[in-house]
Design an enzyme around this catalytic site. Structure first.
Site, mmCIF file in Angstrom:
data_model
loop_
_atom_site.group_PDB
_atom_site.id
_atom_site.type_symbol
_atom_site.label_atom_id
_atom_site.label_comp_id
_atom_site.label_asym_id
_atom_site.label_seq_id
_atom_site.Cartn_x
_atom_site.Cartn_y
_atom_site.Cartn_z
ATOM 1 N N TYR A 203 0.846 -1.190 0.000
ATOM 2 C CA TYR A 203 0.000 0.000 0.000
ATOM 3 C C TYR A 203 0.887 1.246 0.000
ATOM 4 O O TYR A 203 2.115 1.163 0.164
ATOM 5 C CB TYR A 203 -0.983 0.000 1.166
ATOM 6 C CG TYR A 203 -0.385 0.094 2.552
ATOM 7 C CD1 TYR A 203 -0.333 1.304 3.241
ATOM 8 C CD2 TYR A 203 0.106 -1.032 3.205
ATOM 9 C CE1 TYR A 203 0.191 1.394 4.514
ATOM 10 C CE2 TYR A 203 0.632 -0.958 4.480
ATOM 11 C CZ TYR A 203 0.671 0.263 5.131
ATOM 12 O OH TYR A 203 1.204 0.337 6.396
ATOM 13 N N THR A 271 6.025 4.137 0.199
ATOM 14 C CA THR A 271 5.627 2.759 -0.082
ATOM 15 C C THR A 271 5.593 1.955 1.202
ATOM 16 O O THR A 271 6.334 2.219 2.146
ATOM 17 C CB THR A 271 6.599 2.080 -1.060
ATOM 18 O OG1 THR A 271 7.881 1.936 -0.428
ATOM 19 C CG2 THR A 271 6.766 2.874 -2.336
ATOM 20 N N GLU A 272 4.741 0.952 1.242
ATOM 21 C CA GLU A 272 4.677 0.009 2.357
ATOM 22 C C GLU A 272 4.481 -1.396 1.793
ATOM 23 O O GLU A 272 3.455 -1.691 1.192
ATOM 24 C CB GLU A 272 3.538 0.358 3.318
ATOM 25 C CG GLU A 272 3.695 1.678 4.049
ATOM 26 C CD GLU A 272 4.745 1.661 5.160
ATOM 27 O OE1 GLU A 272 5.296 0.582 5.447
ATOM 28 O OE2 GLU A 272 5.000 2.730 5.737
ATOM 29 N N VAL A 273 5.499 -2.209 1.967
ATOM 30 C CA VAL A 273 5.475 -3.602 1.528
ATOM 31 C C VAL A 273 5.284 -4.487 2.758
ATOM 32 O O VAL A 273 5.752 -4.149 3.852
ATOM 33 C CB VAL A 273 6.792 -3.955 0.799
ATOM 34 C CG1 VAL A 273 6.884 -5.439 0.491
ATOM 35 C CG2 VAL A 273 6.921 -3.145 -0.481
#
Length: 305
Positions: A203, A271-273
């Site tokens: 997300y 970004t968020e992984v």
């Protein structure tokens, strides 16, 4: 609700003694030298690495490095890529390096890229969110910061005297956010921290003051070709924030002193992984970060120049 943390007393913020106790509990789990510094000599010839500081805990072990064009073209726009603000978020560091080593040259005639691949090298080695003084760099991007990592990066970018049109900051959300880092924060500050449902998937966190939703959409569209996008939780949120678009939430970057708020770039995202998902692996997480960077650069070049 968070559980009691093994350092400190409930309801009492940490003193320097508790912070020292926390620091002494940490251990080296991987090496910045092997996983970051040893890769920098292999940059394409149009880029160079330069040192912009060093962590005072060990100036020899922890030089702070940036990747910049050998011959920046003042006629071209500048774009900023940052990774490793939280050292434990591995794919942010390795995604920035993968992009620099394998993809950045293709953009070198279009944009001046500034890449800070590992802002928190001690955190990277000890797999920590905080710096050695128990300060979260990503709430600390101010001129008076207590985070040496954040202050050094901010000073370096400001000293460049350029205004990036795009800034992408590479992060991860992990299961340890709930099991370790939020309980530690609750204990350190004596402020109860709610845990949240960890989102399974990629997300983005836009700047809520200027979300540039089309920019966020372009990144999501590119990344969903590589890995899955996080769904909202049963309350319609991701990490407690409402959805602006599929896989996109917003934070006020400047008000929270976040890394992604340290410039006045028009196009901004974090970004968020999710590396702990059974649907992904380390390489896929790195690939997702690279896809996000490329999509961000492409969009900013198309719409921002």
């Amino acid at each position: 609700m968070t559980t009691h943390y093994p350092i400190g007393r409930p309801g009492i913020p940490w003193s320097d003694d508790e912070k020292k106790q926390w620091f002494e509990m940490q251990s080296i789990k991987r090496t910045y030298q092997d996983e970051v510094l040893h890769k920098l000599p292999f940059l394409p010839s149009v880029f160079k690495s330069e040192q912009y500081g060093a962590l005072p805990i060990d100036t020899e072990r922890y030089p702070l490095m940036a990747i910049t064009p050998v011959n920046p073209d003042p006629a071209l726009p500048y774009m900023l890529i940052t990774g490793g603000v939280h050292g434990y978020e591995t794919s942010g560091v390795q995604g920035a390096l993968d992009f620099a080593l394998n993809h950045a040259q293709a953009y070198s005639h279009l944009v001046n890229l500034i890449i800070l691949p590992c802002i928190s090298p001690w955190g990277y080695e000890t797999i920590n969110r905080w710096g050695a003084n128990a300060v979260d760099p990503n709430r600390s991007f101010t001129a008076e910061s207590d985070s040496f990592e954040a202050k050094a990066a901010l000073q370096y970018v400001k000293a460049l005297s350029v205004e990036p049109i795009m800034h992408i900051d590479l992060h991860e959300t992990t299961d340890t956010d709930n099991s370790e880092f939020r309980p530690a924060l609750s204990a350190r500050d004596a402020v109860e921290q709610a845990v949240w449902q960890i989102p399974d998937g990629f997300y983005l966190v836009a700047d809520s003051q200027a979300p540039e939703i089309d920019f966020q959409k372009a990144i999501i569209k590119a990344v969903e070709q590589v890995t899955h996008i996080a769904d909202a939780d049963d309350k319609g949120n991701i990490i407690g924030a409402p959805i602006l678009y599929q896989g996109v939430i917003g934070y006020d970057k400047k008000a929270l002193n976040l890394c992604a708020g340290m410039t006045n770039a028009r196009f901004v995202t974090t970004t968020e992984v999710y590396p702990d998902s059974p649907r992904t692996d380390a390489k896929n997480c790195i690939d997702a970060q690279v896809a996000a960077i490329k999509a961000a650069v492409d969009f900013a070049l198309e719409r921002g120049v």
